[in-house]
Design an enzyme around this catalytic site. Structure first.
Site, mmCIF file in Angstrom:
data_model
loop_
_atom_site.group_PDB
_atom_site.id
_atom_site.type_symbol
_atom_site.label_atom_id
_atom_site.label_comp_id
_atom_site.label_asym_id
_atom_site.label_seq_id
_atom_site.Cartn_x
_atom_site.Cartn_y
_atom_site.Cartn_z
ATOM 1 N N SER A 256 48.762 -12.538 -19.984
ATOM 2 C CA SER A 256 49.502 -13.080 -18.891
ATOM 3 C C SER A 256 49.976 -12.448 -17.809
ATOM 4 O O SER A 256 49.798 -12.761 -16.636
ATOM 5 C CB SER A 256 50.635 -13.658 -19.723
ATOM 6 O OG SER A 256 51.463 -12.762 -20.549
ATOM 7 N N HIS A 286 47.465 -15.494 -27.889
ATOM 8 C CA HIS A 286 48.453 -14.537 -27.101
ATOM 9 C C HIS A 286 49.711 -15.470 -27.162
ATOM 10 O O HIS A 286 50.453 -15.595 -28.309
ATOM 11 C CB HIS A 286 48.127 -14.780 -25.665
ATOM 12 C CG HIS A 286 49.083 -13.969 -24.531
ATOM 13 N ND1 HIS A 286 49.787 -12.883 -24.884
ATOM 14 C CD2 HIS A 286 49.165 -14.002 -23.360
ATOM 15 C CE1 HIS A 286 50.418 -12.318 -23.947
ATOM 16 N NE2 HIS A 286 50.041 -13.130 -22.810
ATOM 17 N N HIS A 332 47.360 -6.856 -33.100
ATOM 18 C CA HIS A 332 47.459 -6.538 -31.717
ATOM 19 C C HIS A 332 46.596 -5.964 -31.010
ATOM 20 O O HIS A 332 45.673 -5.120 -31.690
ATOM 21 C CB HIS A 332 48.942 -5.879 -31.761
ATOM 22 C CG HIS A 332 49.376 -5.983 -30.357
ATOM 23 N ND1 HIS A 332 49.286 -5.151 -29.094
ATOM 24 C CD2 HIS A 332 50.345 -6.893 -29.777
ATOM 25 C CE1 HIS A 332 49.830 -5.733 -28.140
ATOM 26 N NE2 HIS A 332 50.787 -6.644 -28.541
ATOM 27 N N ARG A 341 59.832 -5.291 -31.249
ATOM 28 C CA ARG A 341 60.306 -6.618 -31.096
ATOM 29 C C ARG A 341 60.430 -7.403 -32.272
ATOM 30 O O ARG A 341 61.373 -7.924 -32.359
ATOM 31 C CB ARG A 341 59.305 -7.200 -30.051
ATOM 32 C CG ARG A 341 59.479 -6.722 -28.598
ATOM 33 C CD ARG A 341 58.317 -7.398 -27.826
ATOM 34 N NE ARG A 341 57.115 -7.224 -28.292
ATOM 35 C CZ ARG A 341 56.119 -7.663 -27.651
ATOM 36 N NH1 ARG A 341 56.076 -8.609 -26.537
ATOM 37 N NH2 ARG A 341 54.744 -7.786 -28.353
ATOM 38 N N ASP A 389 55.477 -12.344 -32.451
ATOM 39 C CA ASP A 389 55.278 -13.853 -32.741
ATOM 40 C C ASP A 389 55.599 -14.029 -34.176
ATOM 41 O O ASP A 389 55.660 -15.373 -34.607
ATOM 42 C CB ASP A 389 53.844 -14.343 -32.464
ATOM 43 C CG ASP A 389 53.849 -14.354 -30.909
ATOM 44 O OD1 ASP A 389 54.758 -14.538 -30.188
ATOM 45 O OD2 ASP A 389 52.744 -14.102 -30.117
HETATM 46 C C1 LIG Z 1 52.582 -11.928 -27.563
HETATM 47 C C2 LIG Z 1 51.349 -11.552 -28.095
HETATM 48 O O1 LIG Z 1 50.328 -11.988 -27.549
HETATM 49 S S1 LIG Z 1 51.029 -10.740 -29.568
HETATM 50 C C3 LIG Z 1 49.454 -11.340 -30.216
HETATM 51 C C4 LIG Z 1 49.935 -12.796 -30.830
HETATM 52 N N1 LIG Z 1 48.253 -13.447 -31.231
HETATM 53 C C5 LIG Z 1 48.325 -13.446 -32.810
HETATM 54 O O2 LIG Z 1 49.399 -13.255 -33.487
HETATM 55 C C6 LIG Z 1 46.859 -14.202 -33.389
HETATM 56 C C7 LIG Z 1 46.506 -13.433 -34.245
HETATM 57 N N2 LIG Z 1 45.937 -12.061 -33.859
HETATM 58 C C8 LIG Z 1 44.840 -11.796 -33.466
HETATM 59 O O3 LIG Z 1 43.988 -12.794 -33.307
HETATM 60 C C9 LIG Z 1 44.477 -10.590 -32.994
HETATM 61 O O4 LIG Z 1 44.867 -9.623 -33.790
HETATM 62 C C10 LIG Z 1 44.702 -10.241 -31.362
HETATM 63 C C11 LIG Z 1 44.265 -11.437 -30.482
HETATM 64 C C12 LIG Z 1 46.306 -10.146 -31.052
HETATM 65 C C13 LIG Z 1 44.116 -8.875 -30.953
HETATM 66 O O5 LIG Z 1 43.051 -8.898 -31.131
HETATM 67 P P1 LIG Z 1 41.761 -7.626 -31.084
HETATM 68 O O6 LIG Z 1 42.329 -6.621 -30.132
HETATM 69 O O7 LIG Z 1 40.455 -8.219 -30.761
HETATM 70 O O8 LIG Z 1 42.075 -7.156 -32.651
HETATM 71 P P2 LIG Z 1 41.157 -6.136 -33.563
HETATM 72 O O9 LIG Z 1 40.374 -5.273 -32.456
HETATM 73 O O10 LIG Z 1 42.150 -5.825 -34.617
HETATM 74 O O11 LIG Z 1 39.859 -7.559 -34.185
HETATM 75 C C14 LIG Z 1 38.999 -6.929 -34.802
HETATM 76 C C15 LIG Z 1 38.618 -8.167 -35.618
HETATM 77 O O12 LIG Z 1 39.683 -8.549 -36.640
HETATM 78 C C16 LIG Z 1 40.104 -9.820 -36.678
HETATM 79 N N3 LIG Z 1 41.726 -9.919 -36.681
HETATM 80 C C17 LIG Z 1 42.374 -9.299 -35.623
HETATM 81 N N4 LIG Z 1 43.729 -9.932 -36.110
HETATM 82 C C18 LIG Z 1 43.386 -10.728 -36.950
HETATM 83 C C19 LIG Z 1 44.531 -11.531 -37.941
HETATM 84 N N5 LIG Z 1 45.865 -11.651 -37.448
HETATM 85 N N6 LIG Z 1 43.957 -12.470 -38.894
HETATM 86 C C20 LIG Z 1 42.762 -12.215 -39.051
HETATM 87 N N7 LIG Z 1 41.478 -11.438 -38.605
HETATM 88 C C21 LIG Z 1 42.115 -10.569 -37.495
HETATM 89 C C22 LIG Z 1 39.615 -10.323 -35.390
HETATM 90 O O13 LIG Z 1 39.351 -11.567 -35.266
HETATM 91 C C23 LIG Z 1 38.470 -9.319 -35.067
HETATM 92 O O14 LIG Z 1 37.418 -10.113 -35.912
HETATM 93 P P3 LIG Z 1 35.769 -10.022 -35.482
HETATM 94 O O15 LIG Z 1 35.502 -8.790 -35.485
HETATM 95 O O16 LIG Z 1 35.273 -11.121 -36.328
HETATM 96 O O17 LIG Z 1 35.794 -10.481 -34.046
HETATM 97 O O1 LIG Z 2 50.483 -6.811 -25.410
HETATM 98 C C1 LIG Z 2 49.799 -7.796 -25.565
HETATM 99 O O2 LIG Z 2 48.447 -7.648 -25.344
HETATM 100 C C2 LIG Z 2 50.269 -8.908 -26.265
HETATM 101 C C3 LIG Z 2 51.901 -9.014 -26.288
HETATM 102 O O3 LIG Z 2 52.090 -8.397 -27.286
HETATM 103 C C4 LIG Z 2 52.432 -9.497 -25.320
HETATM 104 O O4 LIG Z 2 51.992 -9.862 -24.036
HETATM 105 O O5 LIG Z 2 53.592 -9.487 -25.450
#
Ligand SMILES: CC(=O)SCCNC(=O)CCNC(=O)[C@H](O)C(C)(C)COP(=O)(O)OP(=O)(O)OC[C@H]1O[C@@H](n2cnc3c(N)ncnc32)[C@H](O)[C@@H]1OP(=O)(O)O
Ligand SMILES: O=C([O-])CC(=O)C(=O)O
Length: 449
Positions: A256, A286, A332, A341, A389
């Site tokens: 964002s 996100h 993350h 947080r 989250d």
């Molecule tokens: C405020 C925020 O934005 S905080 C983030 C909020 N999002 C979530 O909670 C959604 C669940 N989490 C996710 O999808 C991921 O951890 C993300 C999008 C936050 C980060 O993604 P990345 O940096 O790509 O994570 P990472 O490098 O650890 O991913 C490696 C693998 O692990 C998987 N993985 C990462 N987190 C998770 C999870 N919570 N559950 C299952 N699998 C996961 C990825 O999908 C990826 O799989 P792939 O190789 O098949 O594509």
């Molecule tokens: O830092 C990030 O990529 C996601 C996150 O936790 C936020 O935007 O608050």
């Protein structure tokens, strides 16, 4: 525990001049004082180190969503993979000690967080109150918008109708003046976010109910809570204050903030730039994850009941993972430890008996006790720990704000603090159009051979 005075002395942020005189220095005046030094710092860096190498670009960065690439300037906050976010050097517990709360409240408020993000200084209580009043005075929606929209991001974009930056740019202003018009737009936008976000809540969930007038003696989020219809719910108001302050900024690379920065780099006005950020926030990887978490935990509770065991949660987690889904609220892009947080929100829960008794809050806690182990065993995610989250939406639900499709709007009220801060600074520092070089797969192969 460090005292406020010792913490301020230790902190890299400067102590405001509030002790020196009775006049309350405004946000704009404070910025006028701090901007020249930053401009000088950037000029020196450019003159002396433009050609210094700070890292290599690997193919994995190009094909991996630019993860880990040091490629963006963002001054207000820095995210350490292990200890989490710091705002101008202050950790969340530091902020909880030094940032003024609302009158009668204990939690950090948006005004004090915004002041810190924008100026690098800890505001005085008088400065925060003055800013609260400014927001309340500027926060009414223009009549044309009141009737217009149910869509959050479009509503923010529509406010560009009144952009002072855009009007001044059309008239022809000097580059050195951009930041002041940008700041005016950003303050007007932040001031209106509560009314805008509350209007959408009312239109969608409580049609036909009128918004109360803004209370000039309340802080931004105190007013937001009242506009939503929860003004007499002190616990929810305090939670919203803390939630919104903590989600304000997370350095620059998150989707964002980066979107606002990219769009802003074209000199789009703050309303358009921030509306674009809201579309990025609406993705389930996100900001939307906070409502996804609640949906997922509720489905778990519906299937397993309220008296669940760790083994049952473990099984449910495996079912989610084997179904090819991510566990929402875990993992993350940068963090490699539990998100501070998340910890701060858990501490908020731990301090309140009504939350400790909530079966949903208990389930979130139990899930936290099991999920990291399961995710480690699953072996994919680089970070098996909870992000913010994992808990944020569940508390809103407990306190009666049960329409969880609305939760990302609340996140959007918050992220404005950081994203708009950096738009002001991007203009103050004269940052250029963002335009990275893209490469085709063939070109990459040629480069690596
Ligand atoms: C405020 C925020 O934005 S905080 C983030 C909020 N999002 C979530 O909670 C959604 C669940 N989490 C996710 O999808 C991921 O951890 C993300 C999008 C936050 C980060 O993604 P990345 O940096 O790509 O994570 P990472 O490098 O650890 O991913 C490696 C693998 O692990 C998987 N993985 C990462 N987190 C998770 C999870 N919570 N559950 C299952 N699998 C996961 C990825 O999908 C990826 O799989 P792939 O190789 O098949 O594509
Ligand atoms: O830092 C990030 O990529 C996601 C996150 O936790 C936020 O935007 O608050």
């Amino acid at each position: 525990m460090l005292s406020r005075a010792r913490l301020l002395a230790r902190a890299p942020v400067s102590v405001p001049k509030r002790f020196a005189s009775t006049k309350v220095t405004s946000l704009k005046e404070t910025l006028q004082e701090v901007i020249p030094a930053k401009q000088e710092q950037l000029k020196k860096l450019k003159a002396e180190h433009s050609q210094s190498v700070v890292g290599d670009i690997k193919v994995e960065n190009i094909i991996g969503g630019m993860r880990g690439l040091k490629a963006m300037l963002w001054d207000a906050s820095v995210l350490d993979p292990n200890e989490g976010i710091r705002f101008h050097g202050l950790s969340i517990p530091d902020c909880q000690k030094v940032l003024p709360p609302a009158p009668g409240g204990k939690e950090i408020i948006a005004e004090s967080m915004l002041w810190l993000l924008l100026t690098g200084q800890v505001p005085s209580e008088a400065q925060t109150r003055q800013l609260s009043r400014e927001f309340a005075e500027k926060g009414d929606l223009p009549p044309f918008l009141e009737k217009l929209v149910d869509s959050w991001a479009w509503a923010v974009a529509a406010l560009n109708h009144e952009s002072l930056f855009q009007a001044a740019y059309e008239k022809g202003i000097k580059k050195s003046e951009y930041w002041t018009y940008t700041l005016d737009d950003c303050i007007n936008l932040i001031a209106r976010l509560p009314a805008l976000a509350a209007r959408i809540y009312r239109n969608v969930y409580k049609p036909g109910t009128a918004l109360p007038p803004l209370n000039k003696d309340l802080d931004l989020i105190g007013n937001y809570s009242a506009l939503l219809g929860f003004g007499d719910n002190h616990n929810l108001t305090e939670y919203l204050r803390l939630y919104i302050a903590l989600h304000g900024d997370h350095e620059g690379g998150n989707a964002s903030a980066h979107t606002a920065h990219l769009v802003g780099s074209t000199l789009s006005d703050p309303y358009l730039s921030y509306s674009a950020a809201l579309f990025a926030l609406a993705g389930p990887l996100h900001g939307l994850a906070n409502q996804e978490v609640l949906r997922w935990q509720m489905a778990m509770q519906a299937e397993l009941g309220t008296e669940v065991t760790h083994d049952q949660i473990k099984e449910y987690l495996w079912k989610t993972l084997k179904g090819g889904q991510v566990v929402p609220g875990y993992g993350h892009g940068v963090l490699r430890n539990p998100d501070p947080r998340f910890i701060a929100l858990q501490e908020f829960c731990d301090a309140r008996p009504e939350l400790l008794e909530s079966s949903m809050i208990q389930l979130v806690k139990k899930t936290y006790e099991v999920a990291p182990g399961v995710l480690k065993e699953h072996g994919k995610t680089k970070n098996p720990f909870p992000n913010v989250d994992a808990t944020s939406g569940c508390v809103l639900h407990h306190y009666g704000l049960t329409e969880f499709k609305y939760y990302t709007v609340i996140f959007g009220v918050s992220r404005a603090l950081g994203a708009l801060t950096q738009l002001v600074w991007a203009r103050a520092l004269g940052l250029p159009l963002e335009r990275p070089k893209s490469l085709s797969l063939d070109a990459i192969e040629k480069l690596v051979k």
